[in-house]
Scaffold this motif. Structure first.
Motif, PDB file in Angstrom:
ATOM      1  N   ARG A  89       0.833  -1.209   0.000  1.00 37.60           N
ATOM      2  CA  ARG A  89       0.000   0.000   0.000  1.00 37.60           C
ATOM      3  C   ARG A  89       0.863   1.252   0.000  1.00 37.60           C
ATOM      4  NH1 ARG A  89      -3.206   0.039   5.092  1.00 37.60           N
ATOM      5  NH2 ARG A  89      -4.324   1.795   4.146  1.00 37.60           N
ATOM      6  N   ASP A 231      -6.247   4.314  -2.488  1.00 38.63           N
ATOM      7  CA  ASP A 231      -6.132   3.938  -1.077  1.00 38.63           C
ATOM      8  C   ASP A 231      -5.995   5.243  -0.299  1.00 38.63           C
ATOM      9  OD1 ASP A 231      -5.421   3.057   1.451  1.00 38.63           O
ATOM     10  OD2 ASP A 231      -3.977   1.582   0.746  1.00 38.63           O
ATOM     11  N   GLU A 233      -6.527   6.338   2.747  1.00 35.88           N
ATOM     12  CA  GLU A 233      -5.866   6.410   4.062  1.00 35.88           C
ATOM     13  C   GLU A 233      -4.347   6.407   3.922  1.00 35.88           C
ATOM     14  OE1 GLU A 233      -3.796   5.152   7.560  1.00 35.88           O
ATOM     15  OE2 GLU A 233      -4.109   3.806   5.838  1.00 35.88           O
ATOM     16  N   MET A 234      -3.826   5.512   3.087  1.00 39.64           N
ATOM     17  CA  MET A 234      -2.376   5.442   2.913  1.00 39.64           C
ATOM     18  C   MET A 234      -1.870   6.617   2.080  1.00 39.64           C
ATOM     19  SD  MET A 234       0.446   4.013   3.688  1.00 39.64           S
ATOM     20  CE  MET A 234       0.049   2.404   4.404  1.00 39.64           C
ATOM     21  N   VAL A 236      -2.929   9.674   2.194  1.00 38.81           N
ATOM     22  CA  VAL A 236      -2.778  10.789   3.132  1.00 38.81           C
ATOM     23  C   VAL A 236      -1.561  10.570   4.020  1.00 38.81           C
ATOM     24  CG1 VAL A 236      -3.833  11.942   5.116  1.00 38.81           C
ATOM     25  CG2 VAL A 236      -5.225  11.399   3.113  1.00 38.81           C
ATOM     26  N   ARG A 237      -1.341   9.334   4.446  1.00 29.43           N
ATOM     27  CA  ARG A 237      -0.204   9.044   5.323  1.00 29.43           C
ATOM     28  C   ARG A 237       1.133   9.293   4.622  1.00 29.43           C
ATOM     29  NH1 ARG A 237       0.845   3.261   8.426  1.00 29.43           N
ATOM     30  NH2 ARG A 237       2.644   3.949   9.648  1.00 29.43           N
TER      31      ARG A 237
END
Length: 453
Positions: A89, A231, A233-234, A236-237
């Motif tokens: 991811r 993806d 969430e990833m 943004v991370r």
């Protein structure tokens, strides 16, 4: 419970990972050196345009490279935790963000001429540089994607492959440059445009090679299967981790860019001496940069395993290696300044004695900042490994923009120390960054790992 690694074991592991990465950075450095040498053979006007265009391109690349470098600690931590889905991811979203950045940066490449003219460059040099950038700018796409995949492979401790792919790119760049700049082997003589095409071609070759390797050597990761799936969430991370890294590198690049402008105000001879010494110092910096990458990988693994003692031992070992190399470099710069500088100057050059005299003073100061330059980049590598990038970004901005650049100007022009004063300002900026980043790691980095357990 597994016993912690001994210091000799840490040193062996760091060298096994680090030597190929150092070789890869030196090969990347050689690509830029090859462009400079070959265009210098072709013509002064073409060399001047490529030098300006290369600096412009490098600023864009450094900012975009933050997302690629963010992949390294995330993959290392997920690999240490046995999370193959997590590392896939992170790598995929690193590819997404890098591609997105390259596309957003393309208009700045295409319409670079008015931007360069607004920055005070002559109309002819700006026009020639824009001719180069309209072609070479497309290479930002494969260059950033290659950097993501190199970070992925390095985090998995496959650093020898990273070296071989970079050497392949360096070889293809040299061959294409020779053919397309000068018109050898039946190719058209394209001069500056040929150098730009060679740059894009070598980056594309590297991308094809690294994609084929990743797909065939690590099929269990299924890295390119359904790559188009988002993806959030990833994404943004990786963005939150990578943007500060890019801005940190940009702030350091701006310090050295500002010093070059200031040296240019002093005249041709000081600028020439500055260019030679910066080239030498950049070559030695590649060693510290390779060790910094290892620091990120090892710290990322310790973070993923929740092993603060392992992190502390590994950090001391990589700092010791960086310090040892800095001491060797300092001795070399101080004992052999004239022979080093002479390598870059023709015997018949009438300005040679003056350039060497100026360069000896600058090389002595470059010896001073070997310690602090190594310290700041190793500290940044360790902090990235424990996924701490926002505060280090602020430290870097303050150290380089609020301390380094003003100190260079003040010492160089207010106190009338000239070139040595400008370079002492570099030392102050790098020392400030090195001290506070090291304090940040030793006070907060271990705590982050302990809290991750």
């Amino acid at each position: 419970m597994q016993a912690p690694m001994s210091y000799p074991a840490h040193l062996r592991t760091i060298l096994a990972l680090g030597l190929p990465l150092i070789g890869g950075h030196l090969a990347q450095f050689a690509i830029g050196l090859t462009d400079t040498v070959m265009l210098g053979w072709y013509g002064v006007a073409e060399l001047a345009a490529q030098t300006l265009a290369g600096s412009y391109y490098f600023v864009q690349f450094m900012l975009g490279a933050g997302f690629a470098l963010a992949v390294m600690p995330l993959v290392a931590a997920n690999a240490a935790a046995g999370d193959e889905i997590g590392l896939r991811r992170a790598t995929r979203m690193g590819l997404w963000l890098s591609l997105g950045f390259a596309l957003v940066a393309m208009p700045a490449m295409w319409w670079s001429e008015p931007i360069l003219r607004a920055l005070g460059q002559s109309p002819q040099v700006a026009a020639d540089a824009a001719t180069y950038l309209r072609i070479a700018g497309w290479g930002l796409i494969p260059a950033l994607l290659v950097m993501v995949l190199k970070s992925y492979l390095a985090a998995l401790e496959r650093t020898q492959v990273v070296l071989w792919i970079t050497l392949l790119a360096a070889l293809s760049n040299g061959v294409a440059n020779y053919a397309l700049i000068f018109g050898h082997w039946g190719a058209p003589e394209l001069g500056l445009r040929g150098a730009a095409i060679a740059s894009v071609a070598s980056q594309t070759v590297a991308l094809v090679a690294v994609v084929l390797y990743a797909a065939r050597a690590l099929p269990e990761h299924a890295l390119f299967r359904r790559l188009w799936r988002a993806d959030a969430e990833m994404l943004v991370r990786v963005f939150r981790l990578g943007l500060p890294i890019g801005l940190t590198m940009l702030s350091e690049v701006s310090l050295f860019t500002a010093s070059a402008f200031m040296m240019g105000w002093l005249g041709t001879v000081p600028l020439a001496a500055h260019g030679i010494v910066i080239t030498v110092a950049s070559g030695t910096f590649m060693v510290h940069l390779g060790l910094s990458n290892v620091a990120t990988i090892r710290a990322g693994g310790a973070y993923g395993r929740g092993a603060p003692q392992e992190l502390a031992r590994g950090a001391r070992a990589v700092i010791a290696l960086s310090l040892a190399f800095a001491i060797v470099t300092i001795a070399t710069f101080v004992i052999f300044p004239a022979p080093i500088l002479s390598l870059f100057l023709a015997e018949s050059d009438p300005a040679r004695p003056e350039i060497i005299a100026t360069g000896i003073a600058l090389l002595a100061i470059a010896a001073l900042f070997q310690l602090v330059d190594g310290a700041q980049v190793i500290a940044l590598g360790l902090l990235r490994g424990v996924q701490d990038t926002a505060v280090p970004m602020m430290v870097a901005i303050v150290a380089y923009w609020a301390v380094g650049i003003p100190a260079s100007y003040t010492l160089g022009f207010v106190f009338d120390l000239g070139g040595p004063g400008i370079w002492l300002g570099l030392v102050f900026g790098l020392a400030c960054a090195g001290v506070f980043l090291m304090l940040r790691f030793w006070r907060g980095g271990l705590r982050r790992v302990a809290l991750a357990t």
